[in-house]
Design a protein around this motif. Sequence first.
Motif, PDB file in Angstrom:
ATOM      1  N   LEU A  30       9.933  -7.082  -2.525  1.00  0.00           N
ATOM      2  CA  LEU A  30       8.657  -6.409  -2.294  1.00  0.00           C
ATOM      3  C   LEU A  30       8.865  -4.928  -1.994  1.00  0.00           C
ATOM      4  O   LEU A  30       8.069  -4.082  -2.399  1.00  0.00           O
ATOM      5  CB  LEU A  30       7.907  -7.086  -1.145  1.00  0.00           C
ATOM      6  N   LEU A  31       9.929  -4.607  -1.278  1.00  0.00           N
ATOM      7  CA  LEU A  31      10.227  -3.204  -1.014  1.00  0.00           C
ATOM      8  C   LEU A  31      10.547  -2.459  -2.307  1.00  0.00           C
ATOM      9  O   LEU A  31      10.126  -1.313  -2.505  1.00  0.00           O
ATOM     10  CB  LEU A  31      11.400  -3.096  -0.035  1.00  0.00           C
ATOM     11  N   VAL A  32      11.274  -3.134  -3.191  1.00  0.00           N
ATOM     12  CA  VAL A  32      11.582  -2.525  -4.490  1.00  0.00           C
ATOM     13  C   VAL A  32      10.298  -2.298  -5.280  1.00  0.00           C
ATOM     14  O   VAL A  32      10.098  -1.236  -5.897  1.00  0.00           O
ATOM     15  CB  VAL A  32      12.559  -3.421  -5.288  1.00  0.00           C
ATOM     16  N   GLY A  60       5.709   1.181  -7.261  1.00  0.00           N
ATOM     17  CA  GLY A  60       4.359   1.727  -7.164  1.00  0.00           C
ATOM     18  C   GLY A  60       4.354   3.178  -6.740  1.00  0.00           C
ATOM     19  O   GLY A  60       3.574   3.990  -7.238  1.00  0.00           O
ATOM     20  N   LEU A  61       5.248   3.520  -5.819  1.00  0.00           N
ATOM     21  CA  LEU A  61       5.347   4.904  -5.371  1.00  0.00           C
ATOM     22  C   LEU A  61       5.801   5.811  -6.512  1.00  0.00           C
ATOM     23  O   LEU A  61       5.216   6.867  -6.761  1.00  0.00           O
ATOM     24  CB  LEU A  61       6.316   4.985  -4.197  1.00  0.00           C
ATOM     25  N   ALA A  62       6.849   5.369  -7.235  1.00  0.00           N
ATOM     26  CA  ALA A  62       7.355   6.172  -8.349  1.00  0.00           C
ATOM     27  C   ALA A  62       6.311   6.299  -9.447  1.00  0.00           C
ATOM     28  O   ALA A  62       6.129   7.383 -10.030  1.00  0.00           O
ATOM     29  CB  ALA A  62       8.629   5.541  -8.905  1.00  0.00           C
ATOM     30  N   PRO A  99       1.281 -10.521  -3.268  1.00  0.00           N
ATOM     31  CA  PRO A  99       2.307  -9.685  -2.628  1.00  0.00           C
ATOM     32  C   PRO A  99       2.705  -8.484  -3.477  1.00  0.00           C
ATOM     33  O   PRO A  99       2.917  -7.382  -2.956  1.00  0.00           O
ATOM     34  CB  PRO A  99       3.483 -10.664  -2.447  1.00  0.00           C
ATOM     35  N   ILE A 100       2.781  -8.690  -4.802  1.00  0.00           N
ATOM     36  CA  ILE A 100       3.110  -7.580  -5.695  1.00  0.00           C
ATOM     37  C   ILE A 100       1.981  -6.562  -5.712  1.00  0.00           C
ATOM     38  O   ILE A 100       2.213  -5.348  -5.691  1.00  0.00           O
ATOM     39  CB  ILE A 100       3.392  -8.106  -7.115  1.00  0.00           C
ATOM     40  N   ALA A 142       0.395  -0.228  -1.755  1.00  0.00           N
ATOM     41  CA  ALA A 142       0.954   0.532  -0.638  1.00  0.00           C
ATOM     42  C   ALA A 142       1.769   1.719  -1.130  1.00  0.00           C
ATOM     43  O   ALA A 142       1.616   2.849  -0.651  1.00  0.00           O
ATOM     44  CB  ALA A 142       1.814  -0.379   0.240  1.00  0.00           C
ATOM     45  N   GLY A 143       2.637   1.452  -2.105  1.00  0.00           N
ATOM     46  CA  GLY A 143       3.442   2.541  -2.656  1.00  0.00           C
ATOM     47  C   GLY A 143       2.595   3.612  -3.302  1.00  0.00           C
ATOM     48  O   GLY A 143       2.838   4.813  -3.133  1.00  0.00           O
TER      49      GLY A 143
END
Length: 318
Positions: free
Chosen positions: A4-6, A11-13, A204-205, A211-212
Motif C-alpha cells: 500500500l505504501l508503494v 499515486g504521488l508520482a 485499499p488501493i 492519499a498520494g
Amino acid sequence: MRKLLVIALVGLAAQLVDGALGMAYGLTSTTLLLLAGVAPAAASASVHLAEIGTTLASGAAHWRFGNVDWQVVRRIALPGAIGAFAGATFLSALSTEAAAPWMAAILFTLGAYLLVRFSRPLRRSPAAGRLRGRFLAPLGLVAGFVDATGGGGWGPVATPALLVSGRLAPRKVIGSVDTSEFVVASAASLGFVIGLGTEGFLLPIVLALLAGGLIAAPIAAWLVRIIPAQLLGAAVGGVIVLTNARVLMRAVDLDGTLPVLVYLLLAAGWATALVLAVRLLRRTRRERALAEAASGGPDGADVAPDPARAGALSGVDR
C-alpha cells in the motif's frame, strides 16, 4: 502495508506528473498497477474512483485561479461522461485475459503519443470564434471512452485537440480539461460499479492512490517550476511504452531474440525522443531570452514559453 505504501507513492508520482503535464495521472497509475499484477478492470476502476477526489481538488484550484472556461466544461463534460460510462461497461464485460492486451495496446499507443508530443513543439494557430459543440461533443465522447478502457487518456486526447484549435488560452485548456475530468471520472466509476459491483474496486488501493495524489497536488504546482515539462513528458512516455510492450509481446507469444530486438528498438526511440526534447528545451529558452532582450519582455507571438513555467504545454505560446 508495504504494498500500500508503494501504491501511495505511485499515486504521488502520478499526480506530480499530471501536475507538470496536465495529463497522464491515469496512464501512469494504471500502467504501474498493471505492472504490479492488478487485473485490468480493477486497476482502471480503482484509478477512476481515486480520480474523483484528485480531480475535484484540481478543478477547485483551477477555478480559484481563473483557469476554467465553463462553457467548454459544459460542452465537453457530458459527452465525456457518456463515453467513459460506455468504456467502463465495455471493459467490465471483458475477461481479465482478454482485457490485458486490449488495455496494454491503448496505453502503449498513448505512451507513444506522449513521446512524439513532447519531442516536438506544438504551435498555436490563432483562429477567430469560440469552440463549438459539434467539435467538443465528439472529442469528449472519444476521450471519455479511451480514458475508461485504457485506465487513462482523457488529458492526452482532449488537451492537445483543444490546444491545436488555437481558440482557447493554454491555461484555460488545462483548467477546463482538468475540471471536466471530475464528471468523467464519476461516470466511469458508476459504469464500473454496474459492470463489476462494489467488489470490483480495490478500496485499499483507491485510498492509497488518493492519499498520494492529494499530498502531491500542492507539491506539483511547485515542482513544475523546477522540472521542465518537455523533458518529463518524454520520460514518462518512454516508461509507459516499455512497460506495456511486455504485455503485448506476451499476448502474441514472441520468443527467442525478437523481444530483445523490440526492446532495443523501443529504447532507441525513447532515447531519441529525450534528445529531441532536450534540444527543443534549450532552443525555446534561447529564443525566449533573445525575444526578452530585444523587446524588454515576451512578445507573446512566436516565442515558446519556458516549459517549467508553462506546465504541460512546452512549445506552446501562452
